[in-house]
Design a protein around this motif. Structure first.
Motif, PDB file in Angstrom:
ATOM      1  N   LYS A 149     -40.036   2.987   4.649  1.00  0.00           N
ATOM      2  CA  LYS A 149     -39.537   3.167   6.014  1.00  0.00           C
ATOM      3  C   LYS A 149     -40.288   4.270   6.759  1.00  0.00           C
ATOM      4  O   LYS A 149     -40.820   4.054   7.848  1.00  0.00           O
ATOM      5  CB  LYS A 149     -38.040   3.473   5.985  1.00  0.00           C
ATOM      6  CG  LYS A 149     -37.392   3.580   7.360  1.00  0.00           C
ATOM      7  CD  LYS A 149     -35.887   3.772   7.238  1.00  0.00           C
ATOM      8  CE  LYS A 149     -35.213   3.743   8.605  1.00  0.00           C
ATOM      9  NZ  LYS A 149     -33.740   3.859   8.487  1.00  0.00           N
ATOM     10  N   GLN A 207     -37.463   0.574  10.668  1.00  0.00           N
ATOM     11  CA  GLN A 207     -37.975  -0.346   9.663  1.00  0.00           C
ATOM     12  C   GLN A 207     -36.811  -0.769   8.791  1.00  0.00           C
ATOM     13  O   GLN A 207     -36.307   0.025   7.984  1.00  0.00           O
ATOM     14  CB  GLN A 207     -39.063   0.303   8.811  1.00  0.00           C
ATOM     15  CG  GLN A 207     -40.405   0.465   9.508  1.00  0.00           C
ATOM     16  CD  GLN A 207     -41.144  -0.843   9.637  1.00  0.00           C
ATOM     17  OE1 GLN A 207     -41.792  -1.306   8.700  1.00  0.00           O
ATOM     18  NE2 GLN A 207     -41.070  -1.457  10.805  1.00  0.00           N
ATOM     19  N   SER A 216     -43.915  -6.401   9.856  1.00  0.00           N
ATOM     20  CA  SER A 216     -44.642  -6.054  11.075  1.00  0.00           C
ATOM     21  C   SER A 216     -46.072  -6.562  10.898  1.00  0.00           C
ATOM     22  O   SER A 216     -46.579  -6.623   9.782  1.00  0.00           O
ATOM     23  CB  SER A 216     -44.648  -4.543  11.313  1.00  0.00           C
ATOM     24  OG  SER A 216     -43.326  -4.046  11.494  1.00  0.00           O
ATOM     25  N   ASN A 253     -40.917  -5.060  12.893  1.00  0.00           N
ATOM     26  CA  ASN A 253     -39.601  -4.943  12.249  1.00  0.00           C
ATOM     27  C   ASN A 253     -38.826  -6.263  12.280  1.00  0.00           C
ATOM     28  O   ASN A 253     -37.635  -6.292  12.568  1.00  0.00           O
ATOM     29  CB  ASN A 253     -38.789  -3.837  12.925  1.00  0.00           C
ATOM     30  CG  ASN A 253     -37.599  -3.395  12.087  1.00  0.00           C
ATOM     31  OD1 ASN A 253     -37.702  -3.251  10.872  1.00  0.00           O
ATOM     32  ND2 ASN A 253     -36.455  -3.192  12.711  1.00  0.00           N
TER      33      ASN A 253
END
Length: 212
Positions: A152, A176, A182, A198
């Motif tokens: 993240k 995230q 992504s 995301n």
């Protein structure tokens, strides 16, 4: 033709669900996380992937292995993709950190890019190892498609830096989700275009989409 990076966050873990700081803590995926990643693997099944890179922690390697199975690819472990180390906050709930380290947490919240918890890393430290690695991956797989599985914090730092954001706000302005996808298309090692951010449509609406 650009070099395409599928930037993936690992699936959920038990620490994710409990809102704990799990940066350098080496934990496996939860059952929910494995199902999330399996959905992403199915989504990417038809893609022509050149390689899969992953942080060496259990949760990222496990994610990368699930994604690699349909393509016959084994993940390449890269320490530069590790999550930010939260030092003496590791394993604690956010509420516990706010209570036990009130002043330190308040200072960190103001600028997590430069400030680090005691014994931990700042965002600058993470970018110093992760960004050169991503550029090497782009150069190594020019005009091909590569999966990069990280975390993240690391993903947000990479995306924010590559797009030229004010990095002091990377935690507030970027998210995230577990097993999120992504997509970055690189025309050169330093000029990416963000094509998807995301995205969790591969498992959104399923009965395992919550509890992450």
């Amino acid at each position: 033709m650009p070099t395409r990076i599928y930037l993936v966050r690992h699936g959920a873990t038990d620490l994710t669900a409990d809102d704990r700081f799990a940066g350098s803590s080496d934990v496996p995926l939860s059952d929910t996380g494995r199902r999330q990643v399996a959905s992403l693997a199915e989504r990417l099944r038809g893609e022509d992937l050149d390689a899969i890179y992953a942080s060496p922690l259990q949760r990222t390697v496990e994610t990368a292995r699930i994604l690699g199975v349909p393509h016959g690819l084994e993940p390449i472990a890269e320490p530069g993709l590790r999550e930010i180390d939260y030092g003496h906050w590791e394993g604690l709930r956010r509420s516990e950190v706010e209570s036990a380290f009130r002043d330190e947490y308040a200072i960190w919240q103001e600028d997590p890019f430069v400030i680090a918890p005691a014994g931990g890393e700042s965002g600058v430290n993470v970018l110093n190892r992760a960004l050169p690695l991503v550029r090497r991956i782009v150069e190594r797989h020019r005009h091909r498609t590569v999966v990069v599985v990280s975390h993240k914090g690391t993903n947000r730092l990479l995306i924010g830096s590559l797009l030229g954001f004010d990095m002091r706000g990377y935690r507030d302005r970027l998210d995230q989700s577990p097993a999120a996808l992504s997509i970055l298309d690189f025309m050169s090692e330093v000029r990416p275009r963000l094509c998807l951010f995301n995205d969790v449509s591969h498992y959104q609406g399923h009965d395992f989409a919550t509890g992450v």
